[in-house]
Design an enzyme around this catalytic site. Structure first.
Site, PDB file in Angstrom:
ATOM      1  N   LYS A 126       0.920  -1.289  -0.044  1.00  0.00           N
ATOM      2  CA  LYS A 126       0.086  -0.017  -0.125  1.00  0.00           C
ATOM      3  C   LYS A 126       0.915   1.242   0.084  1.00  0.00           C
ATOM      4  O   LYS A 126       2.027   1.173   0.450  1.00  0.00           O
ATOM      5  CB  LYS A 126      -0.937   0.160   1.184  1.00  0.00           C
ATOM      6  CG  LYS A 126      -2.162   0.819   1.181  1.00  0.00           C
ATOM      7  CD  LYS A 126      -3.174   0.183   0.298  1.00  0.00           C
ATOM      8  CE  LYS A 126      -4.324   1.072  -0.157  1.00  0.00           C
ATOM      9  NZ  LYS A 126      -5.439   0.301  -0.719  1.00  0.00           N
ATOM     10  N   ASP A 166      -6.980   4.428  -4.818  1.00  0.00           N
ATOM     11  CA  ASP A 166      -7.602   4.115  -3.456  1.00  0.00           C
ATOM     12  C   ASP A 166      -8.433   5.525  -3.156  1.00  0.00           C
ATOM     13  O   ASP A 166      -8.463   6.170  -4.117  1.00  0.00           O
ATOM     14  CB  ASP A 166      -6.799   3.784  -2.388  1.00  0.00           C
ATOM     15  CG  ASP A 166      -7.446   3.167  -1.241  1.00  0.00           C
ATOM     16  OD1 ASP A 166      -7.813   2.263  -1.300  1.00  0.00           O
ATOM     17  OD2 ASP A 166      -7.356   4.035  -0.235  1.00  0.00           O
TER      18      ASP A 166
HETATM   19  P1  NDP Z   1     -12.843   7.470  -3.081  1.00  0.00           P
HETATM   20  O1  NDP Z   1     -11.766   8.367  -2.653  1.00  0.00           O
HETATM   21  O2  NDP Z   1     -13.412   7.379  -4.508  1.00  0.00           O
HETATM   22  O3  NDP Z   1     -14.270   7.855  -2.135  1.00  0.00           O
HETATM   23  C1  NDP Z   1     -14.179   7.795  -0.879  1.00  0.00           C
HETATM   24  C2  NDP Z   1     -15.367   8.381  -0.296  1.00  0.00           C
HETATM   25  O4  NDP Z   1     -15.457   7.853   1.272  1.00  0.00           O
HETATM   26  C3  NDP Z   1     -15.947   9.702  -0.484  1.00  0.00           C
HETATM   27  O5  NDP Z   1     -17.273   9.956  -0.622  1.00  0.00           O
HETATM   28  C4  NDP Z   1     -15.251  10.410   0.429  1.00  0.00           C
HETATM   29  O6  NDP Z   1     -16.017  11.777   1.013  1.00  0.00           O
HETATM   30  C5  NDP Z   1     -15.545   9.283   1.751  1.00  0.00           C
HETATM   31  N1  NDP Z   1     -14.553   9.621   2.869  1.00  0.00           N
HETATM   32  C6  NDP Z   1     -13.229   9.353   2.753  1.00  0.00           C
HETATM   33  N2  NDP Z   1     -12.664   9.830   4.019  1.00  0.00           N
HETATM   34  C7  NDP Z   1     -13.670   9.927   4.707  1.00  0.00           C
HETATM   35  C8  NDP Z   1     -13.457  10.204   6.380  1.00  0.00           C
HETATM   36  N3  NDP Z   1     -12.662  10.267   6.899  1.00  0.00           N
HETATM   37  N4  NDP Z   1     -14.871  10.451   6.815  1.00  0.00           N
HETATM   38  C9  NDP Z   1     -16.169  10.046   6.217  1.00  0.00           C
HETATM   39  N5  NDP Z   1     -16.042   9.975   4.787  1.00  0.00           N
HETATM   40  C10 NDP Z   1     -14.969   9.874   4.237  1.00  0.00           C
HETATM   41  O7  NDP Z   1     -12.485   6.287  -2.528  1.00  0.00           O
HETATM   42  P2  NDP Z   1     -12.959   4.740  -2.648  1.00  0.00           P
HETATM   43  O8  NDP Z   1     -14.258   4.585  -3.040  1.00  0.00           O
HETATM   44  O9  NDP Z   1     -11.906   4.290  -3.988  1.00  0.00           O
HETATM   45  O10 NDP Z   1     -12.495   3.802  -1.205  1.00  0.00           O
HETATM   46  C11 NDP Z   1     -13.381   3.835  -0.521  1.00  0.00           C
HETATM   47  C12 NDP Z   1     -13.075   2.638   0.514  1.00  0.00           C
HETATM   48  O11 NDP Z   1     -12.951   1.357  -0.139  1.00  0.00           O
HETATM   49  C13 NDP Z   1     -11.366   2.935   1.261  1.00  0.00           C
HETATM   50  O12 NDP Z   1     -11.388   2.318   2.747  1.00  0.00           O
HETATM   51  C14 NDP Z   1     -10.610   2.083   0.198  1.00  0.00           C
HETATM   52  O13 NDP Z   1      -9.408   1.869   0.752  1.00  0.00           O
HETATM   53  C15 NDP Z   1     -11.472   0.977   0.133  1.00  0.00           C
HETATM   54  N6  NDP Z   1     -11.326   0.121  -1.243  1.00  0.00           N
HETATM   55  C16 NDP Z   1     -11.135   0.625  -2.482  1.00  0.00           C
HETATM   56  C17 NDP Z   1     -10.986  -0.063  -3.577  1.00  0.00           C
HETATM   57  C18 NDP Z   1     -10.908   0.461  -4.831  1.00  0.00           C
HETATM   58  O14 NDP Z   1     -10.921  -0.338  -5.783  1.00  0.00           O
HETATM   59  N7  NDP Z   1     -11.296   1.648  -5.083  1.00  0.00           N
HETATM   60  C19 NDP Z   1     -10.647  -1.410  -3.482  1.00  0.00           C
HETATM   61  C20 NDP Z   1     -10.758  -2.150  -2.061  1.00  0.00           C
HETATM   62  C21 NDP Z   1     -11.104  -1.132  -0.966  1.00  0.00           C
HETATM   63  P3  NDP Z   1     -15.404  12.780   0.423  1.00  0.00           P
HETATM   64  O15 NDP Z   1     -15.962  12.962  -1.005  1.00  0.00           O
HETATM   65  O16 NDP Z   1     -16.030  14.150   0.938  1.00  0.00           O
HETATM   66  O17 NDP Z   1     -14.063  12.949   0.455  1.00  0.00           O
END
Ligand code: NDP
Length: 449
Positions: A126, A166
């Site tokens: 990571k 991510d």
């Molecule tokens: P994105 O950046 O596309 O989206 C993240 C989302 O979560 C946004 O809506 C964001 O809100 C919200 N968010 C982020 N940080 C916080 C916080 N501290 N408190 C509240 N809301 C928060 O990321 P992903 O969708 O890619 O990833 C989301 C999760 O999934 C992570 O844990 C990641 O590690 C996991 N993941 C992702 C994969 C992938 O293929 N993308 C694969 C496997 C796991 P805002 O818009 O306000 O920032």
């Protein structure tokens, strides 16, 4: 608890002071593999747990870049190459102000087990930075990505370490990172990054893969317990990549999604979330979820105020935490139970606190753990790598059907391990045991390395 495991937890605490997220993920895994460790004395003799909890390599570096006002900003970059036991290091990059070494290590540690569950030849890693792409211009993001890659390039390669996206790293960032890598290396090594745009070597269905995969796992889990997704109410935290495509697939399986959120607050639409509008707001305009109300004024908006997200106070059958780590607390878990929730599917990495996970398991709520349930993203990244190696493209349907089969297999191995180790229905334990056994076998086969 098994004496060897207790000793390793203590040792990990001593060696990694203050790294709360990393310690939490180590405790979760080690706490669920007691029976396996007790049955294999050679694991202790050959220090398997000591080796598995120590990253092979941690790289940290300075990332200087110039903002639009001409000011020099310095961020910190990371790459934690946790394990190359079963393939090249593989795992995403996160750009978010909260990023620190503990978060990088927990994500790298989780990634080893997740990648083992996919059955594909990928190790675990990571990386990322405390850089916040939110509110930055495209040029600022590009300059940051170019500076980040100017150091990272020497540590990665399509047979060495393959980063992806991510939180905060989507197609735009991957494009800038790839462009800079290619310029420095003067070679088109397509498989060095995944999550690329389709026009230069990305895979169809990669964007959808984590969210879709989560729903395939959820479908399998519900079916195994006599339920289905048909007509179920679903609430989702986050509105990023994972959340959006989980929502899309939930609709395809006949469920109704009534809530989504971002880091400011959540929206509740009893008619069902308009997912095309969410895509416009979050994917295209990079806006705030609150803007949903400008088109659907009947929907409700609740601001985040404390540790507990308001999205978990909404009545639901199925809850899908798809935002970030530790976003679902014990308090929220209890509210979900009172409101009749029957299943939780972790789209994000480690979204439930240890107490919340325990509560779900002890109170009859089915829990699809992150390592298994969100593995569809990295699995499809591995399919992207194989397409790059073959200089060939699969159709969307071909990739999705491979993804579906992988998620079915992950569910099966978690289910079988849970049954074999006398904890039927406990997929946290099942997934951890299935992944650990594979990694431990690979470690023993490769000698002391
Ligand atoms: P994105 O950046 O596309 O989206 C993240 C989302 O979560 C946004 O809506 C964001 O809100 C919200 N968010 C982020 N940080 C916080 C916080 N501290 N408190 C509240 N809301 C928060 O990321 P992903 O969708 O890619 O990833 C989301 C999760 O999934 C992570 O844990 C990641 O590690 C996991 N993941 C992702 C994969 C992938 O293929 N993308 C694969 C496997 C796991 P805002 O818009 O306000 O920032």
């Amino acid at each position: 608890m098994n004496e060897y495991i207790q000793r390793i937890i203590k040792l990990t605490e001593q060696k990694n002071p203050g790294e709360t997220e990393f310690l939490q993920s180590v405790k979760e895994v080690l706490g669920s593999i007691e029976e396996v460790v007790a049955a294999h004395k050679e694991y202790e003799e050959l220090s398997v747990l000591e080796r598995m909890t120590e990253p092979e390599r941690i790289i940290t570096f300075r990332v200087p870049w110039v903002n639009d006002e001409g000011k020099v900003i310095v961020n910190r970059g990371y790459r934690v190459q946790f394990s190359s036991l079963i393939g090249p290091y593989k795992g995403g990059l996160r750009f978010h102000p909260s990023v620190n070494q503990s978060i990088m290590k927990f994500l790298g540690f989780e990634q080893i087990f997740k990648n083992a569950l996919t059955g594909l030849p990928i190790g675990g890693a990571k990386g990322g930075s405390d850089f916040d792409p939110k509110g930055k211009s495209d040029n600022e993001v590009m300059r940051f990505c170019q500076s980040f890659m100017t150091e990272l390039y020497r540590h990665i390669g399509q047979d060495v370490d393959v980063p992806a996206g991510d939180i905060g790293v989507g197609a735009r960032e991957v494009g800038y990172l790839f462009g800079q890598y290619k310029r420095i290396k003067d070679a088109y090594e397509g498989g060095v990054l995944t999550g690329k745009d389709i026009c230069y070597g990305g895979s169809l269905a990669r964007k959808e893969a984590t969210g879709y995969g989560l729903m395939y796992f959820m479908r399998e889990m519900l079916n195994a317990h006599g339920h289905s997704l048909e007509n179920k109410i679903v609430t989702i935290s986050g509105s990023g990549n994972v959340a959006i495509y989980a929502c899309e697939k939930a609709y395809a399986f006949g469920a109704k999604v009534v809530a989504m959120s971002d880091s400011n607050g959540c929206i509740y639409d009893e008619n069902g979330i308009d997912i095309e509008l969410i895509k416009q707001i979050k994917e295209v305009r990079r806006g705030r979820i609150k803007e949903y109300l400008e088109v659907h004024p009947h929907a409700k908006y609740m601001e985040n105020t404390g540790e507990d997200s308001p999205v978990w106070t909404i009545k639901t059958d199925i809850a899908l935490p798809c935002a970030t780590q530790n976003e679902l607390t014990l308090n929220s878990a209890k509210i979900l139970k009172e409101n009749g929730c029957i299943a939780v599917g972790e789209g994000a990495n480690m979204p439930s606190t240890l107490e919340a996970m325990e509560y779900f398991i002890n109170n009859g709520i089915l829990l699809a753990p992150a390592k298994a349930a969100n593995a569809g993203g990295v699995a499809t990244s591995a399919i992207e790598m194989s397409q790059n190696s073959m200089r060939y493209y699969y159709t969307f349907e071909e990739v999705e059907s491979k993804l579906e089969q992988i998620m079915i297999n992950i569910f099966k191995s978690s289910y079988e391990a849970a049954n074999r180790y006398n904890c039927p229905g406990n997929y946290v334990k099942g997934a951890n045991i299935a992944a650990f056994r594979k990694l431990a076998d690979a470690m023993l086969a490769q000698g002391i390395v």
